[in-house]
Design a protein around this motif. Structure first.
Motif, PDB file in Angstrom:
ATOM      1  N   GLU A 476       0.783  -1.292  -0.037  1.00  0.00           N
ATOM      2  CA  GLU A 476      -0.090  -0.189   0.108  1.00  0.00           C
ATOM      3  C   GLU A 476       0.886   1.218  -0.054  1.00  0.00           C
ATOM      4  O   GLU A 476       0.392   2.266  -0.608  1.00  0.00           O
ATOM      5  CB  GLU A 476      -0.895  -0.115   1.099  1.00  0.00           C
ATOM      6  N   ALA A 477       2.033   1.200   0.492  1.00  0.00           N
ATOM      7  CA  ALA A 477       2.976   2.337   0.405  1.00  0.00           C
ATOM      8  C   ALA A 477       3.799   2.658  -0.857  1.00  0.00           C
ATOM      9  O   ALA A 477       4.283   3.734  -0.825  1.00  0.00           O
ATOM     10  CB  ALA A 477       4.282   2.278   1.730  1.00  0.00           C
ATOM     11  N   LEU A 478       3.457   1.462  -1.869  1.00  0.00           N
ATOM     12  CA  LEU A 478       4.260   1.670  -3.134  1.00  0.00           C
ATOM     13  C   LEU A 478       3.403   2.540  -4.160  1.00  0.00           C
ATOM     14  O   LEU A 478       2.163   2.513  -3.876  1.00  0.00           O
ATOM     15  CB  LEU A 478       4.489   0.510  -3.679  1.00  0.00           C
ATOM     16  N   PRO A 479       3.923   3.465  -4.659  1.00  0.00           N
ATOM     17  CA  PRO A 479       3.181   4.561  -5.520  1.00  0.00           C
ATOM     18  C   PRO A 479       2.698   3.756  -6.657  1.00  0.00           C
ATOM     19  O   PRO A 479       3.239   2.734  -7.429  1.00  0.00           O
ATOM     20  CB  PRO A 479       4.142   5.566  -5.947  1.00  0.00           C
ATOM     21  N   GLN A 480       1.454   4.027  -7.206  1.00  0.00           N
ATOM     22  CA  GLN A 480       0.733   3.575  -8.344  1.00  0.00           C
ATOM     23  C   GLN A 480       1.177   4.266  -9.363  1.00  0.00           C
ATOM     24  O   GLN A 480       0.728   5.493  -9.664  1.00  0.00           O
ATOM     25  CB  GLN A 480      -0.690   3.193  -8.034  1.00  0.00           C
ATOM     26  N   VAL A 481       1.801   3.681 -10.491  1.00  0.00           N
ATOM     27  CA  VAL A 481       2.391   4.237 -11.528  1.00  0.00           C
ATOM     28  C   VAL A 481       1.453   3.834 -12.818  1.00  0.00           C
ATOM     29  O   VAL A 481       1.402   2.776 -12.899  1.00  0.00           O
ATOM     30  CB  VAL A 481       3.866   4.391 -11.644  1.00  0.00           C
ATOM     31  N   THR A 482       0.734   4.603 -13.477  1.00  0.00           N
ATOM     32  CA  THR A 482       0.077   4.233 -14.958  1.00  0.00           C
ATOM     33  C   THR A 482       0.838   5.178 -15.853  1.00  0.00           C
ATOM     34  O   THR A 482       0.982   6.279 -15.998  1.00  0.00           O
ATOM     35  CB  THR A 482      -1.348   4.551 -14.690  1.00  0.00           C
ATOM     36  N   VAL A 483       1.069   4.047 -16.827  1.00  0.00           N
ATOM     37  CA  VAL A 483       1.847   4.634 -18.098  1.00  0.00           C
ATOM     38  C   VAL A 483       0.895   4.570 -19.328  1.00  0.00           C
ATOM     39  O   VAL A 483       0.186   3.502 -19.501  1.00  0.00           O
ATOM     40  CB  VAL A 483       3.336   3.771 -18.244  1.00  0.00           C
ATOM     41  N   GLN A 484       0.547   5.652 -19.915  1.00  0.00           N
ATOM     42  CA  GLN A 484      -0.352   5.834 -20.913  1.00  0.00           C
ATOM     43  C   GLN A 484       0.489   5.805 -22.232  1.00  0.00           C
ATOM     44  O   GLN A 484       1.185   6.770 -22.361  1.00  0.00           O
ATOM     45  CB  GLN A 484      -1.470   6.794 -21.139  1.00  0.00           C
ATOM     46  N   MET A 485       0.379   4.994 -23.148  1.00  0.00           N
ATOM     47  CA  MET A 485       1.098   4.918 -24.535  1.00  0.00           C
ATOM     48  C   MET A 485       0.381   5.859 -25.514  1.00  0.00           C
ATOM     49  O   MET A 485      -0.752   5.848 -25.581  1.00  0.00           O
ATOM     50  CB  MET A 485       1.079   3.401 -25.132  1.00  0.00           C
ATOM     51  N   ALA A 486       1.325   6.748 -26.201  1.00  0.00           N
ATOM     52  CA  ALA A 486       0.708   7.725 -27.128  1.00  0.00           C
ATOM     53  C   ALA A 486       0.351   6.763 -28.347  1.00  0.00           C
ATOM     54  O   ALA A 486       1.186   5.972 -28.778  1.00  0.00           O
ATOM     55  CB  ALA A 486       1.672   8.807 -27.252  1.00  0.00           C
TER      56      ALA A 486
END
Length: 503
Positions: A476-486
């Motif tokens: 829960e302490a890890l950041p959620q990183v969302t990568v959107q591809m162009a």
């Protein structure tokens, strides 16, 4: 008055008053009785002239043997003590008895005053401000200093200005050396803000190292270069003649007594760290200098100005990192990161630390080790340097030559000892090495040590899987990183716009 002798002064006073007064009045004014006055009137000599030389009250027991036996022994060996002469005389003449000791001591003292060899004369000096500073080392083992409960064998480097009494002290862990002398002397000069015209030592091994001639020449050159850097003339007293360095030999004792008194007031000789003990010494020396502030300020005006920078006070040497993951220096093994195996490193040696260079790049600073025991060997090991290899070969732990120095805290050493008794050797090694790996990878050395101590105090061994889970990162302490591809069409639009711009 009864029981008191008439003095020459009273006699002169009595004779003066007797010229104009009767004897009873003159005696009263002189301070003695009328009967004494009438007695003195008959014999007008001063009392000091009436007493004859006191003769012996008993026969001289040494009359026949002193000139015949004692004097030849004194002439042959002028340094003989009276007690040694007494033992020899009693062996030759048992009938004399021990009662002749004081008589013999007086006769020997008198003979030496009249016929003994000339003695060394101490020439008192007039000290000028800014002329001389002195350096010496003094052993502090007798004070019983400990650091975290462990005895601290050490010396103090002691610097002093003769005129004002300015002092500086540095805790030295490695004994007398040029490195300690250079560091302590420069610290003193930069604290003082100037340098005297002359710097004197005794025959220090630090400045005049009596080893191989080439080593002695090298160290003497370095000491001379250090003094030249500050514009000081280097001098030393004659070997074995401590009083020529008396302006600092005596203050050694004063400094030790001040330290002893401060330790008694502190009610403890144990310090948490070496730095805490150094601060304690600095405080004592600073208080002493504060009492001499006026004389020190007066002498500062006569000191030479300091150069633009300090001279290098370390000792450089080259070492090679071996396949053991470290290097040997002065019988001490130091571990370094394994990626340096095979490299030649330049090490700058200080009294309490080592600075490690690869070329001109400073890689790290290591605490300097000190060997104890018969072989005087030691190990300075950081488990982070070898844990990756040890994790692949945990069975090497029981026979590792620096195993005891590998553990960063007492808790890990306890874990090894308990695990080796309770588990098979292979399982115990895996548990201990795994715990060290978790401490390194998760940066939780202190927290993990507290947990291990708690488990061992409860009579249980920690499980390696539970330790990994306990000190794993919290999801829960890890950041959620969302990568959107162009979309690729965006690149087509970019190339089109660039073409239109060129047109």
């Amino acid at each position: 008055m009864p029981g008191r002798h008439v003095t020459d002064h009273q006699m002169r006073l009595f004779m003066k008053h007797r010229l104009t007064h009767p004897i009873p009045v003159a005696a009263a004014r002189a301070g003695f009785s009328v009967a004494t006055g009438y007695r003195l009137a008959e014999d007008t000599r001063p009392p000091s002239e009436k007493h004859g030389t006191r003769g012996r009250r008993r026969p001289d027991p040494l009359a026949e043997i002193f000139e015949a036996e004692v004097v030849p022994m004194l002439q042959a060996n002028p340094g003989l003590r009276p007690v040694a002469l007494l033992e020899e005389l009693l062996r030759r003449h048992p009938e004399l008895g021990h009662g002749i000791r004081r008589t013999l001591e007086r006769r020997v003292r008198q003979w030496r005053a009249l016929n003994g060899p000339d003695r060394e004369v101490i020439f008192r000096q007039t000290h000028e401000p800014g002329r001389m500073g002195l350096s010496d080392f003094t052993d502090m083992a007798g004070l019983g200093i400990t650091v975290a409960g462990t005895p601290l064998p050490h010396r103090l480097y002691h610097f002093r200005l003769v005129f004002s009494g300015f002092e500086h002290a540095l805790v030295v862990l490695q004994g007398e050396s040029f490195v300690a002398l250079a560091a302590g002397l420069q610290d003193a000069l930069w604290t003082l803000g100037g340098a005297p015209r002359e710097h004197r030592t005794d025959s220090l091994s630090a400045a005049f190292k009596n080893l191989a001639p080439e080593v002695e020449d090298d160290w003497t050159r370095r000491y001379s270069a250090l003094c030249d850097h500050y514009g000081m003339a280097a001098s030393r007293n004659n070997r074995g003649v401590a009083h020529e360095n008396g302006a600092i030999e005596g203050p050694h004792g004063h400094l030790k007594r001040r330290v002893e008194d401060a330790l008694l007031l502190r009610t403890s000789r144990d310090f948490g760290t070496v730095d805490a003990y150094r601060a304690f010494i600095d405080t004592l020396v600073g208080r002493h200098n504060a009492r001499n502030r006026k004389r020190i300020d007066a002498e500062r005006a006569a000191l030479r100005p300091l150069p633009a920078r300090r001279a290098e006070d370390g000792e450089d040497t080259m070492v090679t990192v071996t396949s053991s993951g470290g290097f040997m220096l002065r019988r001490v093994f130091y571990s370094v990161p394994s990626r340096l195996i095979g490299h030649r490193l330049r090490v700058r040696l200080h009294d309490d630390r080592l600075e490690v260079f690869l070329g001109g790049t400073l890689l790290m600073t290591l605490a300097r080790g000190r060997g104890y025991g018969d072989n005087r060997r030691a190990h300075v090991v950081d488990y982070r340097h070898v844990i990756h290899s040890l994790r692949a070969k945990p069975g090497a732990l029981p026979g590792l030559v620096y195993r005891d120095q590998l553990f960063p805290r007492q808790a890990y050493r306890r874990l090894y000892e308990v695990a080796m008794e309770a588990l098979p050797e292979r399982a115990a090694c895996k548990l201990v090495v795994g715990a060290l790996a978790i401490a390194h990878e998760r940066a939780c050395e202190a927290d993990l040590a507290s947990l291990i101590d708690a488990c061992l105090d409860a009579g249980a061994l920690p499980a390696l899987a539970e330790l990994r889970t306990r000190f794993a990162p919290d999801p829960e302490a890890l950041p959620q990183v969302t990568v959107q591809m162009a979309p690729l069409s965006a690149y087509d639009a970019l190339t089109t716009s660039c073409g239109e711009a060129r047109a």
